[in-house]
Design an enzyme around this catalytic site. Sequence first.
Site, PDB file in Angstrom:
ATOM      1  N   GLY B  12      39.238  45.423  43.965  1.00  0.00           N
ATOM      2  CA  GLY B  12      38.674  44.127  43.946  1.00  0.00           C
ATOM      3  C   GLY B  12      39.150  43.417  42.689  1.00  0.00           C
ATOM      4  N   CYS B  13      39.097  42.210  42.673  1.00  0.00           N
ATOM      5  CA  CYS B  13      39.507  41.407  41.535  1.00  0.00           C
ATOM      6  C   CYS B  13      38.950  40.011  41.712  1.00  0.00           C
ATOM      7  CB  CYS B  13      41.029  41.278  41.460  1.00  0.00           C
ATOM      8  SG  CYS B  13      41.876  42.707  40.753  1.00  0.00           S
ATOM      9  N   ALA B  14      39.047  39.201  40.652  1.00  0.00           N
ATOM     10  CA  ALA B  14      38.651  37.800  40.743  1.00  0.00           C
ATOM     11  C   ALA B  14      39.772  36.950  40.186  1.00  0.00           C
ATOM     12  CB  ALA B  14      37.383  37.553  39.937  1.00  0.00           C
ATOM     13  N   ARG B  41      33.116  41.169  40.133  1.00  0.00           N
ATOM     14  CA  ARG B  41      34.326  41.508  40.881  1.00  0.00           C
ATOM     15  C   ARG B  41      35.289  42.327  40.035  1.00  0.00           C
ATOM     16  NH1 ARG B  41      34.969  37.818  45.498  1.00  0.00           N
ATOM     17  NH2 ARG B  41      37.073  38.617  45.698  1.00  0.00           N
ATOM     18  N   GLY B 183      40.117  38.548  36.591  1.00  0.00           N
ATOM     19  CA  GLY B 183      39.216  39.638  36.239  1.00  0.00           C
ATOM     20  C   GLY B 183      39.658  40.836  37.048  1.00  0.00           C
TER      21      GLY B 183
END
Lengths: 242, 375
Positions: B12-14, B41, B183
């Site tokens: 996951g990431c943002a 995230r 992120g």
Amino acid sequence: MEKIDATGMHFKELNSLVRRSGHKEVTILNCIGQRYIGTALKTGSITVEGTPGNALGAYLDGGHILVKGNCQDAVGDTMNDGEIIVHGNAGDALGYAMRGGKIFVRGNSGYRTGVHMKEYKDKKPVIIVGGTSGSFLGEYLAGGVIVVLNLNGETLCTGKFTGTGMHGGKIFLRTENGSILPDLPPQASVRESTEEDMAEIRTDLERYLSVFRIEREKLFSGRFWTVTPNAKNPYTRLYTAD
Amino acid sequence: MKKEGEIRIPSGCAISGIFSKSDRKIGGEDIIRSIAVMHDRSNGLGGGFAGYGIYPQYKDFYAFHVFYENRDAKKECEAILESLYDIINLSKIPVRKIPEITDEPLIWRYFVTPLPSKLADSQLDEREFVVRSVFRVNITVRGAYIFSSGKNMGVFKGVGFPEDIGRFYRLEEYEADCFTAHGRYPTNTPGWWGGAHPFALLDYSVVHNGEISSYDANRRAIEVHGYKCTLQTDTEVITYIFDYLNRRIGLSFREIASVIAAPFWQTIEKMEPEERQIHEYLRNAFESQLITGPFSILVGFEGGLMALNDRLKLRSMVVGEKEDRVYIASEESAIRVIEPAPDRVWSPKGGEPVIFEKKADKEENHAVDFRLSRI
């Protein structure tokens, strides 16, 4: 009616405050991206002002959630019972793996609306979207009902690949003058909705009209179409052929 | 601990970006507030920012941002830089010591221009000269890593949550025409300062949420053209694909989108002849640059910002517009926290590039409505 100001609050704190309220009536103000609101809520109601985070009403089990604005992704993920009402738009994977209850969206929904919904005996989930939906509507649909009303009369009420991998349930699409039906994959077939089809969704449509104060004449001025699994050709290799 | 490039852990990431269509600059504080909303995230193993138009006083010089593990690496890297470039300014990048950010490498910044004699001797164009020297340092100097090499732009990244990384780099002291942010929730690699996003080469920078399944095929194909993927992260290879297709091949950003997120053959078959021909050509000619698997990316470049989802749209992305500002983020809340009342909020379709460019012609200053039909 209890009010909670969510400004600067982490989702854990917000959700524990909501649970502590005793599951009656709660209004969340200034919501900004907090996830998992109303998870597995059995009774009571939550009103959200602002933008709730992902997985709003996941595993919802009888409670009621009303959102005044837009929602993000995975609203009603694996929801079992209850009602979610969204006055704005919903993001991707609305009603993901939903197995009961109702979701009513006034605006549009994103990709994969109702992906992998299923039904069992009296458990029959319903999603009604007022505007249009994104591609992969009803992907892998196994049961339940998805209705896309296209109330703004867009040319296409959904994106591409509607009903890909569909093997149960029904998708209702509404067209107005000038709007056309999407291309369907071989797994799905479409017919103009019969009296019998319409009877299946009439109560939910009436509820939808009253919730959002929409004229009956407006709704029924369009034509309804029913998409069902095509028993002749249950699967093709969409993902592996390309 | 094993570093980036030595181990691959199966993210996951943002992502968030702000673009100004006018001359009104964006403060670093805004992009920090936006990415901070999506704190959950990421997992604290990487955060970073790219800012464009942040060095107007040195706008004609390449700004190299470099991580050093030790002084020897610095000495060795500087010897290479001095042999190739006129270094008109060098300094530590100003940081703020905060408890959330620890074990930082030495972080230096150089404003440079190629020595005319060296450039002439190389028979390369200036940008190729710069790319080759960046790779030379990154491959041959152990413990040195040039992570930003564009003009009038810079990447600021490290291990930590993005909002902490932003405070660490005193991002509020910068003003930009465009900011992107990331992120990180690393899934394939352990999380090291060099492996944080954005990844950048020249003025191209990429932040990415997703995990591309074609990584190794893309890596092998791009390494044939002289790029070296040193970190095993998929974002690095995306950055090089953009540099290759835009700078070296000359494709437009819209054409690049049709290469990396190409429509399915079954979609191409239904297109009008002219359109079909373009897509058939792009898919056939650049087959090895097709990126599969879930991704949503923001690509910063000189004067513009592009957003793109994979063709199946397996990651979320929302665009908000308000007057001269454009906001693009993984979640709508990350837009509304800094702009509560956007004029318009919408989600791009899978494989549909959204490109904003700063041009004198105001008519061009809105999202380009891509006429080719997409998924």
